[in-house]
Design a protein around this motif. Sequence first.
Motif, mmCIF file in Angstrom:
data_model
loop_
_atom_site.group_PDB
_atom_site.id
_atom_site.type_symbol
_atom_site.label_atom_id
_atom_site.label_comp_id
_atom_site.label_asym_id
_atom_site.label_seq_id
_atom_site.Cartn_x
_atom_site.Cartn_y
_atom_site.Cartn_z
ATOM 1 N N ALA A 54 0.846 -1.204 0.000
ATOM 2 C CA ALA A 54 0.000 0.000 0.000
ATOM 3 C C ALA A 54 0.877 1.248 0.000
ATOM 4 C CB ALA A 54 -0.934 0.001 1.204
ATOM 5 N N TYR A 55 1.964 1.224 0.761
ATOM 6 C CA TYR A 55 2.866 2.384 0.820
ATOM 7 C C TYR A 55 3.454 2.695 -0.554
ATOM 8 C CZ TYR A 55 6.669 5.487 2.087
ATOM 9 O OH TYR A 55 7.522 6.557 2.160
ATOM 10 N N LYS A 56 3.633 1.687 -1.379
ATOM 11 C CA LYS A 56 4.165 1.901 -2.736
ATOM 12 C C LYS A 56 3.204 2.719 -3.594
ATOM 13 C CE LYS A 56 6.940 -2.298 -2.745
ATOM 14 N NZ LYS A 56 7.103 -3.642 -3.332
ATOM 15 N N LEU A 57 1.938 2.813 -3.183
ATOM 16 C CA LEU A 57 0.943 3.607 -3.908
ATOM 17 C C LEU A 57 0.863 5.045 -3.398
ATOM 18 C CD1 LEU A 57 -1.912 0.938 -4.077
ATOM 19 C CD2 LEU A 57 -0.278 1.556 -5.879
ATOM 20 N N VAL A 58 1.665 5.373 -2.390
ATOM 21 C CA VAL A 58 1.656 6.710 -1.791
ATOM 22 C C VAL A 58 2.564 7.639 -2.591
ATOM 23 C CG1 VAL A 58 2.306 8.041 0.275
ATOM 24 C CG2 VAL A 58 1.105 5.855 0.506
ATOM 25 N N ASP A 59 2.116 8.863 -2.785
ATOM 26 C CA ASP A 59 2.901 9.892 -3.469
ATOM 27 C C ASP A 59 3.957 10.399 -2.489
ATOM 28 O OD1 ASP A 59 3.959 11.961 -4.925
ATOM 29 O OD2 ASP A 59 2.039 12.945 -5.314
ATOM 30 N N THR A 60 5.175 9.912 -2.622
ATOM 31 C CA THR A 60 6.251 10.292 -1.706
ATOM 32 C C THR A 60 7.010 11.528 -2.187
ATOM 33 O OG1 THR A 60 7.737 8.718 -2.794
ATOM 34 C CG2 THR A 60 6.554 7.948 -0.831
ATOM 35 N N ARG A 61 6.587 12.101 -3.327
ATOM 36 C CA ARG A 61 7.246 13.326 -3.811
ATOM 37 C C ARG A 61 6.894 14.514 -2.942
ATOM 38 N NH1 ARG A 61 4.851 14.323 -9.172
ATOM 39 N NH2 ARG A 61 3.074 13.406 -8.127
ATOM 40 N N HIS A 62 5.744 14.425 -2.256
ATOM 41 C CA HIS A 62 5.271 15.518 -1.412
ATOM 42 C C HIS A 62 5.171 14.988 0.020
ATOM 43 C CE1 HIS A 62 4.234 17.536 -5.134
ATOM 44 N NE2 HIS A 62 3.625 16.437 -5.506
ATOM 45 N N GLY A 63 5.506 15.814 0.976
ATOM 46 C CA GLY A 63 5.393 15.400 2.372
ATOM 47 C C GLY A 63 6.631 14.656 2.834
ATOM 48 N N ASN A 64 6.654 14.361 4.105
ATOM 49 C CA ASN A 64 7.813 13.719 4.711
ATOM 50 C C ASN A 64 7.460 12.402 5.386
ATOM 51 O OD1 ASN A 64 9.623 15.824 4.063
ATOM 52 N ND2 ASN A 64 8.826 17.034 5.750
ATOM 53 N N LEU A 65 6.494 11.689 4.877
ATOM 54 C CA LEU A 65 6.059 10.434 5.469
ATOM 55 C C LEU A 65 6.906 9.293 4.919
ATOM 56 C CD1 LEU A 65 3.737 9.198 7.267
ATOM 57 C CD2 LEU A 65 2.601 8.685 5.102
ATOM 58 N N ASN A 66 7.658 8.639 5.813
ATOM 59 C CA ASN A 66 8.441 7.494 5.357
ATOM 60 C C ASN A 66 7.669 6.201 5.606
ATOM 61 O OD1 ASN A 66 8.965 6.530 8.046
ATOM 62 N ND2 ASN A 66 10.642 8.009 8.213
ATOM 63 N N LEU A 119 -5.456 12.207 -4.835
ATOM 64 C CA LEU A 119 -4.468 11.449 -5.600
ATOM 65 C C LEU A 119 -3.830 12.387 -6.607
ATOM 66 C CD1 LEU A 119 -7.049 9.271 -5.143
ATOM 67 C CD2 LEU A 119 -5.312 7.802 -6.101
ATOM 68 N N ASN A 120 -2.567 12.149 -6.901
ATOM 69 C CA ASN A 120 -1.820 12.945 -7.870
ATOM 70 C C ASN A 120 -1.309 12.029 -8.969
ATOM 71 O OD1 ASN A 120 -1.929 15.363 -6.256
ATOM 72 N ND2 ASN A 120 -0.419 14.408 -4.935
ATOM 73 N N ASP A 131 -2.181 10.757 -2.094
ATOM 74 C CA ASP A 131 -1.650 11.839 -1.258
ATOM 75 C C ASP A 131 -2.129 11.548 0.172
ATOM 76 O OD1 ASP A 131 -0.779 14.136 -0.042
ATOM 77 O OD2 ASP A 131 -2.091 15.474 -1.150
ATOM 78 N N PHE A 132 -1.463 10.605 0.833
ATOM 79 C CA PHE A 132 -1.906 10.096 2.126
ATOM 80 C C PHE A 132 -1.941 11.166 3.207
ATOM 81 C CE2 PHE A 132 -1.263 7.578 6.063
ATOM 82 C CZ PHE A 132 -2.409 6.795 5.984
ATOM 83 N N THR A 133 -1.023 12.108 3.150
ATOM 84 C CA THR A 133 -0.971 13.162 4.168
ATOM 85 C C THR A 133 -1.756 14.401 3.769
ATOM 86 O OG1 THR A 133 1.106 13.974 3.237
ATOM 87 C CG2 THR A 133 1.266 12.398 5.062
ATOM 88 N N GLY A 134 -2.278 14.440 2.551
ATOM 89 C CA GLY A 134 -3.063 15.587 2.105
ATOM 90 C C GLY A 134 -2.240 16.824 1.831
#
Length: 155
Positions: A54-66, A119-120, A131-134
């Motif tokens: 599921a984490y692989k579907l998260v937009d990690t370009r934005h935010g600081n959620l590891n 989602l982006n 965009d899990f963190t919005g």
Amino acid sequence: MARVTRAAWLAALAVGVAGCTQAPAEGPEEVARRFYELISAAKAEGGPTPAIEAYKLVDTRHGNLNQHQFLEIVKRYPPDFKASVGAAEVKGTQALVPISFPMPSSFGGTYEVKQLLALNLDPATNAWKVDFTGDTHGASKDDLAATARERKPDR
């Protein structure tokens, strides 16, 4: 004759470039549904593997959620977590997908939570990312600061 050839070449190039911009393989609803199905599976199975997927579907370009932070958040979801996904509203490279899920109430029973999941579209992979963190949905810090400056204090 050279102008006709150049014009024909430019037209062919334009058609070729237009053909390269394909829609993503999965729409935002499908990505949101798969995201929450993986989280549900992680809660049901008790292991981290579906949550890592599921984490692989998260937009990690934005935010600081590891990944570790994401897994800690998912651990706090109820054991029988299941989300319902609605129809997406797509605007360019962003989409909003309505989701709802039951949550236990401290007064007994459950209540329904309704949210919009942003989602982006990732240009590198041409895939929708959650965009899990919005961080890319809603007003930016600059917008909020400008609004605060425009407001007059109540007296």
